[in-house]
Design a protein around this motif. Structure first.
Motif, mmCIF file in Angstrom:
data_model
loop_
_atom_site.group_PDB
_atom_site.id
_atom_site.type_symbol
_atom_site.label_atom_id
_atom_site.label_comp_id
_atom_site.label_asym_id
_atom_site.label_seq_id
_atom_site.Cartn_x
_atom_site.Cartn_y
_atom_site.Cartn_z
ATOM 1 N N SER A 94 0.819 -1.211 0.000
ATOM 2 C CA SER A 94 0.000 0.000 0.000
ATOM 3 C C SER A 94 0.858 1.268 0.000
ATOM 4 C CB SER A 94 -0.929 -0.009 1.220
ATOM 5 O OG SER A 94 -1.810 1.067 1.165
ATOM 6 N N SER A 95 1.931 1.278 0.800
ATOM 7 C CA SER A 95 2.790 2.471 0.832
ATOM 8 C C SER A 95 3.538 2.647 -0.485
ATOM 9 C CB SER A 95 3.762 2.427 2.015
ATOM 10 O OG SER A 95 4.705 1.389 1.879
ATOM 11 N N LEU A 96 3.854 1.545 -1.163
ATOM 12 C CA LEU A 96 4.497 1.647 -2.471
ATOM 13 C C LEU A 96 3.521 2.188 -3.514
ATOM 14 C CD1 LEU A 96 6.672 -1.579 -2.368
ATOM 15 C CD2 LEU A 96 7.470 0.799 -2.227
ATOM 16 N N LEU A 97 2.242 1.822 -3.393
ATOM 17 C CA LEU A 97 1.227 2.417 -4.271
ATOM 18 C C LEU A 97 1.098 3.910 -3.992
ATOM 19 C CD1 LEU A 97 -1.590 -0.285 -4.285
ATOM 20 C CD2 LEU A 97 0.166 0.121 -6.021
ATOM 21 N N ASP A 98 1.161 4.310 -2.704
ATOM 22 C CA ASP A 98 1.147 5.740 -2.357
ATOM 23 C C ASP A 98 2.287 6.468 -3.071
ATOM 24 O OD1 ASP A 98 -0.936 5.299 -0.542
ATOM 25 O OD2 ASP A 98 0.378 5.281 1.216
ATOM 26 N N GLN A 99 3.472 5.849 -3.044
ATOM 27 C CA GLN A 99 4.660 6.439 -3.667
ATOM 28 C C GLN A 99 4.425 6.662 -5.160
ATOM 29 O OE1 GLN A 99 8.271 4.387 -2.493
ATOM 30 N NE2 GLN A 99 9.299 4.914 -4.397
ATOM 31 N N LEU A 100 3.737 5.727 -5.806
ATOM 32 C CA LEU A 100 3.451 5.843 -7.241
ATOM 33 C C LEU A 100 2.323 6.819 -7.543
ATOM 34 C CD1 LEU A 100 3.656 2.086 -8.262
ATOM 35 C CD2 LEU A 100 5.186 3.916 -9.053
ATOM 36 N N GLU A 101 1.273 6.776 -6.755
ATOM 37 C CA GLU A 101 0.069 7.566 -7.048
ATOM 38 C C GLU A 101 0.307 9.066 -7.059
ATOM 39 O OE1 GLU A 101 -3.915 5.118 -5.961
ATOM 40 O OE2 GLU A 101 -2.839 5.996 -4.272
ATOM 41 N N ARG A 102 1.313 9.524 -6.362
ATOM 42 C CA ARG A 102 1.616 10.963 -6.369
ATOM 43 C C ARG A 102 1.882 11.474 -7.777
ATOM 44 N NH1 ARG A 102 6.358 10.875 -2.139
ATOM 45 N NH2 ARG A 102 7.356 10.962 -4.155
ATOM 46 N N PHE A 103 2.223 10.570 -8.704
ATOM 47 C CA PHE A 103 2.612 10.969 -10.056
ATOM 48 C C PHE A 103 1.556 10.621 -11.105
ATOM 49 C CE2 PHE A 103 6.292 10.204 -7.423
ATOM 50 C CZ PHE A 103 6.969 11.396 -7.554
ATOM 51 N N SER A 104 0.433 10.065 -10.689
ATOM 52 C CA SER A 104 -0.685 9.703 -11.588
ATOM 53 C C SER A 104 -0.253 8.893 -12.814
ATOM 54 C CB SER A 104 -1.419 10.969 -12.042
ATOM 55 O OG SER A 104 -1.863 11.706 -10.946
ATOM 56 N N PRO A 105 0.470 7.792 -12.594
ATOM 57 C CA PRO A 105 0.918 7.010 -13.748
ATOM 58 C C PRO A 105 -0.190 6.138 -14.332
ATOM 59 C CG PRO A 105 1.517 5.882 -11.756
ATOM 60 C CD PRO A 105 0.892 7.193 -11.333
ATOM 61 N N ARG A 106 -0.055 5.807 -15.591
ATOM 62 C CA ARG A 106 -0.930 4.834 -16.260
ATOM 63 C C ARG A 106 -0.144 3.574 -16.607
ATOM 64 N NH1 ARG A 106 -5.702 6.057 -14.748
ATOM 65 N NH2 ARG A 106 -6.447 8.052 -15.449
ATOM 66 N N ILE A 107 1.153 3.744 -16.873
ATOM 67 C CA ILE A 107 2.029 2.621 -17.183
ATOM 68 C C ILE A 107 3.095 2.565 -16.094
ATOM 69 C CG2 ILE A 107 3.723 1.669 -18.798
ATOM 70 C CD1 ILE A 107 1.166 3.938 -20.170
ATOM 71 N N ILE A 108 3.236 1.388 -15.486
ATOM 72 C CA ILE A 108 4.164 1.224 -14.371
ATOM 73 C C ILE A 108 5.105 0.066 -14.673
ATOM 74 C CG2 ILE A 108 4.391 0.755 -11.901
ATOM 75 C CD1 ILE A 108 1.175 1.693 -12.136
ATOM 76 N N VAL A 109 6.401 0.322 -14.565
ATOM 77 C CA VAL A 109 7.414 -0.715 -14.728
ATOM 78 C C VAL A 109 7.844 -1.144 -13.331
ATOM 79 C CG1 VAL A 109 9.703 -1.272 -15.635
ATOM 80 C CG2 VAL A 109 8.185 0.262 -16.916
ATOM 81 N N LEU A 110 7.733 -2.440 -13.073
ATOM 82 C CA LEU A 110 8.041 -2.989 -11.757
ATOM 83 C C LEU A 110 9.293 -3.850 -11.847
ATOM 84 C CD1 LEU A 110 7.065 -3.238 -8.836
ATOM 85 C CD2 LEU A 110 5.696 -5.204 -9.561
ATOM 86 N N VAL A 111 10.309 -3.508 -11.035
ATOM 87 C CA VAL A 111 11.578 -4.224 -11.036
ATOM 88 C C VAL A 111 11.873 -4.636 -9.595
ATOM 89 C CG1 VAL A 111 14.009 -4.167 -11.730
ATOM 90 C CG2 VAL A 111 12.341 -2.740 -12.940
ATOM 91 N N THR A 112 11.305 -5.762 -9.194
ATOM 92 C CA THR A 112 11.526 -6.278 -7.850
ATOM 93 C C THR A 112 11.199 -7.765 -7.806
ATOM 94 O OG1 THR A 112 11.174 -5.845 -5.497
ATOM 95 C CG2 THR A 112 9.235 -5.727 -6.930
ATOM 96 N N TYR A 113 11.391 -8.360 -6.653
ATOM 97 C CA TYR A 113 11.221 -9.806 -6.498
ATOM 98 C C TYR A 113 9.804 -10.189 -6.067
ATOM 99 C CZ TYR A 113 16.282 -9.970 -6.989
ATOM 100 O OH TYR A 113 17.555 -9.852 -7.465
ATOM 101 N N ASP A 114 9.609 -11.484 -5.896
ATOM 102 C CA ASP A 114 8.275 -12.048 -5.699
ATOM 103 C C ASP A 114 7.516 -11.534 -4.478
ATOM 104 O OD1 ASP A 114 9.090 -14.572 -3.655
ATOM 105 O OD2 ASP A 114 10.597 -14.104 -5.159
ATOM 106 N N ALA A 115 8.115 -11.460 -3.316
ATOM 107 C CA ALA A 115 7.386 -11.035 -2.117
ATOM 108 C C ALA A 115 6.865 -9.611 -2.258
ATOM 109 C CB ALA A 115 8.282 -11.148 -0.875
#
Length: 195
Positions: free
Chosen positions: A121-142
């Motif tokens: 949820s906090s990572l979504l908060d970090q993204l939402e500040r910028f109103s993205p439509r396309i998100i590139v995710l570079v992280t592991y499974d958990a």
């Protein structure tokens, strides 16, 4: 001899002392390491990888962006060697063609996530500040599991208006450590593009 590694291969292979002690004929076979730094065949001539390297992932992401004419994206990557190097490669490949909306806020700490100080949820908060439509995710499974579950459960950055590009697609992102399925993560993956 042949050595293999799972996570942590960049630390082992890039350690000069380890390479010197292992000798010039030591072959190192990595099952999962995709760190871009390890693509240097001069520096790592005895390395074999069983996973697609981060440089190839970055190129695939760039081709998708070009094909769909995406000019504005958000990126979320972890602070691992692989996360940082894949992000840097993506930046270099797409330089001038794509604006990274959250350029100053792309990274998060895996150790903070593991300690419970960072959540999906906090990572979504970090993204939402910028109103993205396309998100590139570079992280592991958990981390993916937490982000995808939060996106679906909270209906944030989810739906037909959003696309997620995943640099490390894995079935482990859709199940708990005990192998039970995380339904929210699975449902969230409807809008996931795998690189």
């Amino acid at each position: 001899g042949i050595r293999h590694s799972r996570r942590g291969a960049p630390a082992a292979v890039s350690n000069a002392d380890w390479r010197a002690a292992s000798g010039p004929h030591q072959i190192f076979l990595s099952q999962t390491s995709t760190a871009v730094e390890l693509s240097n065949r001069t520096q790592y001539p005895q390395l074999g990888r069983m996973a697609t390297g981060g440089l190839y992932i970055a190129r695939a992401i760039a081709k998708l962006m070009s094909y769909y004419r995406w000019r504005h994206i958000a990126v979320l990557h972890d602070d691992s060697v692989w996360g940082r190097s894949t992000f840097r490669s993506s930046q270099q490949i797409t330089h001038g063609q794509v604006e990274i909306l959250n350029a100053e806020a792309t990274e998060f700490s895996r150790s903070a996530f593991a300690a419970g100080n960072v959540s999906g949820s906090s990572l979504l908060d970090q993204l939402e500040r910028f109103s993205p439509r396309i998100i590139v995710l570079v992280t592991y499974d958990a981390e993916q599991r937490a982000i995808f579950a939060a996106a679906y459960d909270q209906q944030r950055l989810w739906g037909q208006s959003f696309a997620w590009l995943n640099a490390f697609p894995t079935a482990l992102a859709f199940s708990h450590d005990d192998s039970t399925v995380t339904v929210s993560s699975v449902l969230s993956s409807i809008h996931l593009l795998r690189c």
